[in-house]
Design a protein around this motif. Structure first.
Motif, PDB file in Angstrom:
ATOM      1  N   ALA A 266      39.877  39.719  50.351  1.00  0.00           N
ATOM      2  CA  ALA A 266      40.146  38.306  50.634  1.00  0.00           C
ATOM      3  C   ALA A 266      39.174  37.805  51.704  1.00  0.00           C
ATOM      4  N   SER A 267      38.812  36.554  51.606  1.00  0.00           N
ATOM      5  CA  SER A 267      37.816  35.992  52.517  1.00  0.00           C
ATOM      6  C   SER A 267      38.221  34.578  52.935  1.00  0.00           C
TER       7      SER A 267
ATOM      8  N   ILE B 185      34.265  34.993  46.007  1.00  0.00           N
ATOM      9  CA  ILE B 185      35.349  35.264  45.067  1.00  0.00           C
ATOM     10  C   ILE B 185      36.649  35.544  45.819  1.00  0.00           C
ATOM     11  N   GLY B 186      36.540  36.270  46.936  1.00  0.00           N
ATOM     12  CA  GLY B 186      37.725  36.605  47.718  1.00  0.00           C
ATOM     13  C   GLY B 186      38.407  35.390  48.343  1.00  0.00           C
ATOM     14  N   TYR B 187      37.648  34.306  48.486  1.00  0.00           N
ATOM     15  CA  TYR B 187      38.237  33.051  48.958  1.00  0.00           C
ATOM     16  C   TYR B 187      38.880  32.297  47.794  1.00  0.00           C
ATOM     17  N   GLU B 188      38.108  32.189  46.712  1.00  0.00           N
ATOM     18  CA  GLU B 188      38.600  31.408  45.561  1.00  0.00           C
ATOM     19  C   GLU B 188      39.871  32.035  44.991  1.00  0.00           C
ATOM     20  N   ALA B 189      39.899  33.365  44.886  1.00  0.00           N
ATOM     21  CA  ALA B 189      41.094  34.038  44.352  1.00  0.00           C
ATOM     22  C   ALA B 189      42.285  33.799  45.272  1.00  0.00           C
ATOM     23  N   MET B 190      42.021  33.885  46.585  1.00  0.00           N
ATOM     24  CA  MET B 190      43.076  33.665  47.578  1.00  0.00           C
ATOM     25  C   MET B 190      43.603  32.230  47.493  1.00  0.00           C
ATOM     26  N   GLU B 191      42.677  31.297  47.378  1.00  0.00           N
ATOM     27  CA  GLU B 191      43.086  29.897  47.276  1.00  0.00           C
ATOM     28  C   GLU B 191      43.960  29.669  46.030  1.00  0.00           C
TER      29      GLU B 191
ATOM     30  N   SER C 226      34.862  42.173  39.593  1.00  0.00           N
ATOM     31  CA  SER C 226      33.430  42.446  39.704  1.00  0.00           C
ATOM     32  C   SER C 226      32.849  43.079  38.442  1.00  0.00           C
ATOM     33  N   GLY C 227      31.543  42.899  38.265  1.00  0.00           N
ATOM     34  CA  GLY C 227      30.805  43.577  37.218  1.00  0.00           C
ATOM     35  C   GLY C 227      30.138  44.811  37.797  1.00  0.00           C
ATOM     36  N   GLY C 228      29.316  45.481  36.956  1.00  0.00           N
ATOM     37  CA  GLY C 228      28.633  46.674  37.413  1.00  0.00           C
ATOM     38  C   GLY C 228      29.305  47.941  36.901  1.00  0.00           C
ATOM     39  N   PHE C 229      30.053  47.828  35.807  1.00  0.00           N
ATOM     40  CA  PHE C 229      30.772  48.978  35.233  1.00  0.00           C
ATOM     41  C   PHE C 229      30.167  49.359  33.880  1.00  0.00           C
TER      42      PHE C 229
END
Lengths: 471, 471
Positions: free
Chosen positions: B30-31, B37-43, B110-113
């Motif tokens: 969370a941000s 992303i950690g802000y937008e998801a939290m919002e 996240s991607g990168g998998f």
């Protein structure tokens, strides 16, 4: 079997200025009763900017402040355009009177003519003969009319046509209903129109006359056609070929709908494949729906046309990018490898980028997104650019980077996105104002770019020398 | 080569209630910085109705009023759902911690998998193993998440998802970007959603698990799938077949986009024709675009499904009617002759009607238009009704005549129209409120009815006995 290409020496049969740019209008069969065609037509033209004369021998008083007259022959003025809101059997007599009064053009809204069997065909033959004698241009019969948004001329009896935004695209439809359907779609999607014309039965004004007129109209940047069928396909094709304005066509009637279609505007739908091939041969790409027609026409009217069929795709989300690549390839469009220089530039802008081939997939929107689009647009392997980016409120669109890009590279740059209307709208309007058309589904954007690529293909293959003359 | 049909004994791998209906949520990474992303998801989740814990070992203070904690293991509560906003290399460790903390489900943004090559695939393998050991349901990795509009649960990092209207249609897309694209289209067109789910790499929650969950959801009336490719097509098909809820699918990848697609969610697109045939065999009609998917799903979710493939068309304007008839016939839909009784009734309602076969063409809207639609809907030769009427402000739509008609005849009644938004909107909303879905292009309405007819065809032909069990 392909149709021959012969350059036609087409001459204007009429001065369509009196139809599409009249100084005075008579509404024959004008009414004060809402819902009647004679009321709706009167309401739509009563403040068009010139004199309007309501004509009705059995009415007294005034309509929209203008006193009724009994006949067009009673009008002490040169009437350019008569809008006929009277039933079929009365029309030949009214056209006679129009001839006597020196009227230049008439729109005939009512049905009951060639589309309605032998008796109707005979009425249509008679009134056309009269009109031809007097040099009256006839739009219709059996049409809901036309609209010129820029001048506020609403020669249609449909409600709400004053909402059509003025712009660069001309719609010419064999069916008035289809003309209105496309124009209302354009309105909903903020695509400006230079003209909307529903031809109906084409008594003496057909595709050819209207296309020629619009080709000479400085406000028209592209012309789109809805075609059910015509007795003289070659004449239509030659007119399209001779036009300097890009033309796109939607030919209806791939399945067998002949019976019903003939009952409509009195025309057979003919051989669909032959039409498609004929259009291609004469430099006109064909599309498969009213919305595709609108989309392709809008972009052709407002953005540079591509020189070839190679498309560069940039996407911030892989899923919609795959849809776009799939759709373009199905339509025969190629996604060529980018120049080494472009790939290097892209990798420099975004080290560790998700996929730097074509499509370029940035993985997510980011501040450098616009730079990546610029790099792909500059690539010499690419004739058109299609960009997909889900809207993020915190980031907006790369409007500054794309400002004037299409003009400077001489290629269309088309954008597709998704997002909530309230957040998206201002960013979308800004992006469109710098020359980037925006679509809100990946398929509509892909179909549009495919139609532009098809324009390049059919014009390159058709008859290079002559096409160059026209370009 | 066709796939075999075998009824699967599929069992739920996880209780997806903790994913789609959690009581508490941890946002890992969370941000407080907008755009991350950690802000937008939290919002998006901070006021979802349960406890929300922002998790970030390097943050102090609070996010959206909730104090940061260093790890999910520090939370003194049963956390149902963790939203992972951290980069790929950190994810396996966070999943370990989620397991130790008894977390029930996780979304990995996240991607990168698996989509990013061998190293990423190895990370994905490890974290999936851990999740399976602890019984954690994983949405993703490489997804923008999910949304349940009815409960206000916005498990997505995209902006504007709170605008999705609640309703009856569930969207399940292999790509999070495509899920959002369809959902935003739905929002713009006022089509309600019961769920939007972007699957991403499908570490241990795939199509099967989500379809089964939604099939048991009383708020979901239809499920639409966006499919790029899957390793076990039969399992997907069997799950669709076993679902009582109607399912429609959009299989991307008709052209060769394999390279790019594999770079996306780590899945090959496979043989497109084989998928189409497989879906049909298992009772799932396929469509060709995101908007067709949305349109067909919306009508299937909110109106009766047709019992057969015979469509009755009623139009007030011939041109759009011809487009509709053409398009339906091209899609293999039949427009049967109407019963003598129906034709007689129509001719009684409207003596001298323009065309009383199928399509019925009334020539213009009129007060009796709704009665004509009722007569055609009652015709036993007809399984679905498609109506076109250009909107006229003075007349409106025949809402009273159509109120409850679809339910009473047990057939979908679909409307297409055109008109200016300001005049059209209230009439359209009224018409939709009485069970008649409205479209604003003739082709979209025709494609929708064709997809419904295809639903009847594939379910009648597939395996009658078993389909009856499911109906």
């Amino acid at each position: 079997m392909l149709l021959f290409r012969i350059r036609a020496d087409v001459t204007h049969k009429f001065e369509l200025d009196r139809l599409f740019d009249p100084s005075s209008i008579a509404v024959v069969g004008a009414s004060t009763k809402a819902g009647k065609i004679g009321y709706e037509a009167m309401e739509n033209v009563h403040d068009f900017g010139g004199r309007v004369y309501p004509v009705n021998p059995s009415a007294e008083g005034a309509a929209f402040g203008e006193p009724f007259v009994a006949s067009v022959t009673d009008i002490d003025d040169d009437v350019d355009l008569a809008l006929l809101c009277v039933p079929a059997p009365v029309v030949p007599e009214v056209i006679e009177e129009c001839g006597a009064a020196g009227v230049g053009a008439a729109v005939i809204y009512s049905g009951g003519f060639a589309e309605a069997g032998d008796d109707g065909a005979e009425i249509q033959r008679r009134l056309t003969e009269t009109a031809n004698e007097h040099g009256i241009a006839l739009l219709g019969p059996n049409t809901s009319g036309f609209v010129i948004p820029r001048t506020g001329l609403y020669g249609s009896f449909a409600t709400g046509v004053e909402s059509f935004p003025a712009g660069d695209l001309a719609i010419v439809a064999q069916s008035g209903g289809v003309a209105h359907s496309i124009a209302f779609q354009a309105t909903r999607e903020r695509r400006g129109l230079s003209a909307m014309v529903g031809l109906g039965n084409r008594a003496n004004v057909g595709f050819e006359e209207v296309i020629e007129y619009l080709d000479g109209d400085p406000d028209t940047g592209a012309i789109v056609l809805h075609v059910e069928g015509t007795d003289d396909a070659r004449s239509l094709l030659e007119t399209c070929y001779d036009a300097e304005t890009p033309v796109f066509a939607y030919k209806v009637g791939e399945a067998d709908v002949g019976d019903f279609a003939e009952s409509h505007t009195g025309a057979l739908t003919g051989d669909h494949a032959l039409y498609q091939a004929g259009f291609a041969q004469y430099g006109v790409p064909t599309v498969d729906s009213t919305s595709q027609l609108l989309d392709a026409g809008h972009v052709a009217a407002t953005a540079p046309l591509p020189d070839g069929t190679n498309v560069g795709v940039v996407t911030a989300q892989a899923g919609p990018g795959i849809i776009i690549a799939d759709r373009l390839k199905q339509a025969g469009v190629s996604l060529p490898p980018l120049e080494d220089e472009t790939t290097a530039t892209v990798n420099e802008i975004l080290p560790g980028i998700t996929y730097s081939a074509n499509p370029v997939d940035t993985g997510r929107p980011m501040p450098e997104f616009g730079e990546v689009v610029r790099a792909v647009a500059a690539d010499e392997n690419v004739d058109a650019v299609l960009v997909y980016e889900l809207h993020e409120a915190a980031l907006g669109f790369p409007t500054e980077d794309l400002d004037g890009l299409a003009e400077s590279v001489g290629k269309p740059v088309v954008f597709a996105t998704a997002g909530p209307e309230s957040l998206l709208e201002p960013d979308r309007e800004e992006l469109e104002s710098v020359g980037v058309p925006v679509f809100e589904s990946p398929e509509r954007a892909a179909d549009t770019v495919a139609a532009l690529a098809e324009y390049a293909r059919v014009n390159a293959e058709a008859a290079p020398a002559e096409v160059v003359d026209n370009a």
